[in-house]
Design a protein around this motif. Structure first.
Motif, PDB file in Angstrom:
ATOM      1  N   VAL B 172       1.448  -6.443  -2.489  1.00  0.00           N
ATOM      2  CA  VAL B 172       2.407  -6.630  -1.071  1.00  0.00           C
ATOM      3  C   VAL B 172       2.981  -7.567  -1.136  1.00  0.00           C
ATOM      4  N   SER B 173       2.587  -8.820  -0.960  1.00  0.00           N
ATOM      5  CA  SER B 173       2.634  -9.894  -1.019  1.00  0.00           C
ATOM      6  C   SER B 173       4.755  -9.977  -2.034  1.00  0.00           C
ATOM      7  N   TYR B 174       4.387  -9.177  -3.454  1.00  0.00           N
ATOM      8  CA  TYR B 174       5.592  -9.580  -3.853  1.00  0.00           C
ATOM      9  C   TYR B 174       6.495  -8.358  -4.305  1.00  0.00           C
ATOM     10  N   GLY B 175       5.825  -7.753  -2.907  1.00  0.00           N
ATOM     11  CA  GLY B 175       6.932  -6.864  -2.251  1.00  0.00           C
ATOM     12  C   GLY B 175       7.200  -5.662  -3.156  1.00  0.00           C
ATOM     13  N   LEU B 176       5.223  -5.226  -3.532  1.00  0.00           N
ATOM     14  CA  LEU B 176       5.544  -3.820  -4.552  1.00  0.00           C
ATOM     15  C   LEU B 176       4.244  -3.036  -4.048  1.00  0.00           C
ATOM     16  N   PRO B 177       3.843  -1.512  -3.993  1.00  0.00           N
ATOM     17  CA  PRO B 177       2.714  -1.191  -3.732  1.00  0.00           C
ATOM     18  C   PRO B 177       1.075  -1.596  -3.633  1.00  0.00           C
ATOM     19  N   GLY B 178       0.653  -2.031  -3.052  1.00  0.00           N
ATOM     20  CA  GLY B 178      -0.725  -2.113  -2.024  1.00  0.00           C
ATOM     21  C   GLY B 178      -1.768  -1.634  -2.582  1.00  0.00           C
ATOM     22  N   ARG B 179      -1.636  -1.586  -4.983  1.00  0.00           N
ATOM     23  CA  ARG B 179      -2.735  -1.264  -5.654  1.00  0.00           C
ATOM     24  C   ARG B 179      -3.699  -1.968  -6.179  1.00  0.00           C
ATOM     25  N   GLY B 180      -4.334  -2.073  -6.845  1.00  0.00           N
ATOM     26  CA  GLY B 180      -5.076  -2.655  -8.450  1.00  0.00           C
ATOM     27  C   GLY B 180      -4.367  -2.052  -9.282  1.00  0.00           C
ATOM     28  N   ASP B 181      -5.251  -2.776 -10.397  1.00  0.00           N
ATOM     29  CA  ASP B 181      -5.290  -2.273 -11.349  1.00  0.00           C
ATOM     30  C   ASP B 181      -3.735  -2.803 -12.602  1.00  0.00           C
ATOM     31  N   TRP B 182      -2.860  -3.367 -12.042  1.00  0.00           N
ATOM     32  CA  TRP B 182      -2.024  -3.842 -12.605  1.00  0.00           C
ATOM     33  C   TRP B 182      -1.790  -3.932 -14.151  1.00  0.00           C
ATOM     34  N   THR B 183      -1.276  -4.127 -15.157  1.00  0.00           N
ATOM     35  CA  THR B 183      -0.877  -4.036 -16.268  1.00  0.00           C
ATOM     36  C   THR B 183       0.865  -4.658 -16.561  1.00  0.00           C
ATOM     37  N   GLU B 184       1.667  -4.599 -16.296  1.00  0.00           N
ATOM     38  CA  GLU B 184       2.603  -5.567 -16.244  1.00  0.00           C
ATOM     39  C   GLU B 184       3.480  -6.390 -14.583  1.00  0.00           C
ATOM     40  N   GLY B 185       4.130  -6.584 -14.921  1.00  0.00           N
ATOM     41  CA  GLY B 185       4.591  -7.619 -13.583  1.00  0.00           C
ATOM     42  C   GLY B 185       4.358  -8.550 -12.877  1.00  0.00           C
ATOM     43  N   PRO B 186       4.026  -8.873 -12.110  1.00  0.00           N
ATOM     44  CA  PRO B 186       4.100 -10.205 -11.581  1.00  0.00           C
ATOM     45  C   PRO B 186       2.586 -10.540 -11.243  1.00  0.00           C
ATOM     46  N   VAL B 187       2.053  -8.996 -10.600  1.00  0.00           N
ATOM     47  CA  VAL B 187       0.403  -9.188 -10.819  1.00  0.00           C
ATOM     48  C   VAL B 187      -0.505 -10.004 -11.758  1.00  0.00           C
TER      49      VAL B 187
END
Ligand SMILES: [Mg+2]
Ligand SMILES: [Mg+2]
Ligand SMILES: [Mg+2]
Ligand SMILES: [Mg+2]
Ligand SMILES: [Mg+2]
Ligand SMILES: [Mg+2]
Lengths: 251, 251, 251, 251, 251, 251
Positions: B172-187
């Motif tokens: 969310v702080s990166y303007g992305l949806p508030g979810r987990g289990d990211w495999t790419e992007g800033p998170v």
């Protein structure tokens, strides 16, 4: 429930053994038709139960039931005053016990419920007492061989609305393992017999089911008018075990 | 956790948002290594949290953690006195905040935790203060872009034990949806970067994972030393939805 | 207790009238073998009692008893589900009352305790129902002249485990001052008589003792198999009075 | 306390770490002058604390104090509204912290306490705000080397009433064992020095004492204007240990 | 409230200082538009407050507000997760304090509120974070001379929704008696001035009123967009006094 | 009350259905002589009730009564141990029920109340048991036609102190609307008849009154020795409705 199935759909209720207002909201949003706040087993005390019942919006609380741990009228009255739409009394074995439930849950002349400054006084309607009696179900749980033996005179008690069968305790009373979803033997026989007897007495019939498939079959066969389906603590533990097993699997 | 993985196994902890002592017992029996009693989100108040912590047997409480809602030292102290083995502080963004956590969780000279007639006084051992400091982990949660930017100086704070990444808030702080289990992007980049930085600073690294597969991969890759895996309320709602969908299915 | 003294030592239990999980832990660490969480007298409500019972580790809870205020089965069931290893029912005066206690505390066929998703389900073992019955003691308190008169038929009730004598209430029922530690008169006679009768009936015998010396004598004489020794609130008040008197003394 | 000793007697207060209204009543009846309800250490949450404070009759509550866990003004306000006659703030190390305590405990112009429909509104008197300020003591706890170093500017903060020394935490801050009743070394030096400084600043001085004899000496020497004497949980555990040791002794 | 008056009617809210779910229901049924659950003054603790908020049906909770006792973000987050539609922060005196309120009540990018498995996740809508921010009001209370002096820079803080004036505390800060419903003097001047400034800054303006007539006048004059009208405990005490005086009257 | 009116004044008691210690204090300060803490209707659970009772100072608690929801002796005992000076049992219809109330509320030989480390032990006096019995009133509520029919034998039960008539439930039992303040018909007849019968049996007589005028008349006529006057929740709702109607009025 008092008027039978709605739009052909038999209500499904979850057993809530965890003292949580959020669980009530979330399981409702997940598709369940109602909840059985359980004061007999689990961690839900009277103060937690009344808060949970009040947290269920009035336009969603048709199946906001509470199961008590005994026939003491004091907690029954407070649960009703807090919005419970049905009281489930466990282990009913005699007509006297069934009458005690009606006495505690229905206003005169059906029973002896007392008036008080409670949620029912917020309901619209000309006749407060009649409205209260039609809003609340008196539900007896048959879950012992003795209860089954006395079913005929129990079911004849005036003011009852429904019979709820507890298969695990019933099984134990027959010397069988304490589980549900029986498809043969004395517990299954009791399901068939008590459903017929309840219907003949003008009562609805429901029972606790562990699996959706078992519940679906009994509903489709017209045996169950509604079902208890799952216990929150058990559902949570099972899904937790699945999560951790998946984590530890090597695949 | 302070000494890293045990027998090659990374601990898995459940997030407990429901105020239940039985849930703590049952999920423990289902295979989880520990629990994060959550005072930030959900229904668990301070009185419930301390009862839950006390309900976890002392020989099983190595990962009996509590997440607080702020850095107010008052609840932190009571949680520690009630047996919490770690305090997770959310949304740490500055070294001063990290120092405040250490101040509240560690006895002098590391911090300013105060002595009292509490559970720690029951532990054996010569040096009560040293024993208390080695028994308790100070865990900072990085879950904003700002926290990530200040990670180096935050991680250098003396007395910290671990970094726990919150992927949904970070997203969310990166303007992305508030979810987990990211495999790419800033998170996902943050996961890799902060794990390395934590390890370089002598801290363990964990993060919240929604799925067992994701958690397994990060553990196998040596990125995560432990994981939060699932939230009780979410797990329960999901399994309730599955039950009711199965009931309503026509098959 | 069910199998008598362990290694020649008669268990000593404290009466807990204060709603505190820490008191349970601390008195246990001070040498007591167990605790009688008292829901009859004092400040311990049902919610506090179940939290206290859950706080006692399972490997230390052999004598984690609860005394209820009446024979209402609802709180008894919740106490058992929360880990109580024995239920003490006060002021038993008839065999029917004793049977009601067994009905509430033992699974079929001994009694009518109902199954539920509770702590007992965490115990290992093949036969859940048998395990539950052997884990839990049904303890009747004799503390009136009438209870003593009916002792023979009371003690013959199947499923009982122990007799606990309440000397203060028994004294009042004889028109004597409400105190314990009697060494003569009808209360002392009752101690001797009821101990013999209990042993003859295959039951253990215990009683409340105010002083360690009195307890020691009855244990040494084989009269008492276990003792209640002191009430937390009374012990605390006495030691507080000693502290303040010492402060105010001029020496 | 604000006006010094009464009739030559220095008040003695018990530390209450157990959430019990009866303990408050009973220790008061045992001779103590007051109680320090402890929200920093132990099991007393905010809801329990306000109930305990309300249970102390208004004509006996001159020394009904509460110790908070931090300087968060929210619980301080509720404790005052519930009848606390003094707030003890732990681990004060700066004048700013002392000012924050005054801000939270005193009405304008001394502080920023807010008006509300609370117990003070029941007190008679023309000037509600002045009455409130004279009824309530702002008490800072000095219990670290740093607090002692800054004592002069801390004590100069307007609106303070008293200094309470915590010997165990102070000892730990000097690298010494965490115990009280020091008769030499830096903790004892601090007792003498801070008592003098407090008196010079127009503040009363008290400290926690473990033994009546130590307290008596400091009172007799004019060093302590009042004392904390014993912690309920510690007193209870000690007397329980004595009881069980007496039982097990062979004499 | 965020979008101004609805259908020309300014909402009226009651202050709830009594921990009662029924009071919330009953006052709502009596015509009030909403409630301010008060955690600053009175008896409502955090656990009671969240139960009260959950008891207000979601279709009636537009003005289900909570007033906190400080800016600690931990209770604010739990209140929001439990359904509070607005947070009122007392005694705001600086822009930094106002920013802290926004930080705690709004999701990024406006603030730093954290995501969790709470009631908001039950709301429909594409953008969870935007929906949450539009559903919740951040309301600052101006009630000191200092707050009034800094009003311009306070009101300019991004993310604020409303200003709520506390006349009694404001009066005390001017050395006046602590009461409301001022029609002249500095408090009345502040009402006029702060209403204009709030409106100019795009914020709504409300204030606490003791009498309906005073509230009606300020609403009619366009000064107040909404009002707090009465405190439950005060209303109840007044009507109780009237009842008893009527009973004791000789007429 | 046991000894009749004091100084010619009949005590007036409020019904407390809201769980609030402050309400007890405030209504007392408003002129009421006492309170009936209601565990039958409303939100007051046992834990709240005992805290409310303890909050009433001992020198003001002559009419600190509690109404229970049933004759279960367990809560009755805890209410008495917490300072209740009278127990009101609802819906008494038989002499056996009245005897059960006496059994639970009076020490031997009148009843079977058990001794415990409770508030009564703080009372001065030579004979603890006699003091307890004289301090506590056993009050039966007659509120059904059946109760009225059996009044003679009910009132003859030894150990009773007073009769309290519930007009609303009594009206419902006669098929009339559930309201009070009857001036004709069977409920009014019952008021006259039962008052006479109570006085003849040496018992005091009281009843619930909705309006002060009705109460005043019955007191003046010597019919009522004391009155219940108003229910907090009802009083509050009515005054809230008046406030909001005044606000919305156009005058
Ligand atoms: Mg069952
Ligand atoms: Mg987060
Ligand atoms: Mg007894
Ligand atoms: Mg200290
Ligand atoms: Mg204010
Ligand atoms: Mg009635």
């Amino acid at each position: 429930m008092k008027s039978g199935r709605q739009a052909g759909r038999a209500p499904a209720l979850i057993h809530q053994a965890i003292p949580s207002q959020a669980v009530a909201e979330f399981v409702m949003s997940s598709g369940y038709d109602g909840t059985i706040v359980d004061l007999q087993h689990g961690e839900v005390g009277l103060d937690a139960a009344v808060a949970m019942l009040r947290a269920i919006p009035r336009d969603r609380n048709e199946y906001a039931y509470a199961r008590v741990g005994s026939l003491d009228p004091a907690p029954i009255l407070r649960l009703l005053d807090s919005g419970a739409r049905g009281i489930i009394a466990p282990t009913i074995e005699t007509a006297d016990q069934a009458r005690a439930l009606v006495e505690a849950t229905k206003y005169p002349p059906l029973g002896g419920r007392s008036l008080g400054p409670s949620r029912p006084s917020l309901y619209a309607g000309d006749d407060y007492v009649a409205a209260g009696n039609s809003a609340v179900s008196a539900i007896i749980q048959i879950e012992t061989a003795r209860g089954r033996e006395n079913a005929e005179e129990i079911f004849a008690v005036d003011g009852l609305d429904s019979v709820y069968l507890g298969p695990a305790d019933l099984a134990v009373s027959y010397g069988l393992p304490g589980r549900g979803d029986w498809t043969e033997g004395p517990v299954y026989d009791a399901v068939l017999e008590l459903s017929s007897m309840a219907h003949a007495a003008g009562l609805t019939f429901g029972l606790y089911c562990a699996s959706p498939a078992y519940a679906r079959d009994l509903i489709a066969a017209g045996i169950a008018d509604y079902v208890g389906l799952g216990i929150d603590l058990v559902l949570l533990t099972r899904t937790a075990r699945e999560a951790i097993e998946s984590l530890r699997s090597t695949s």
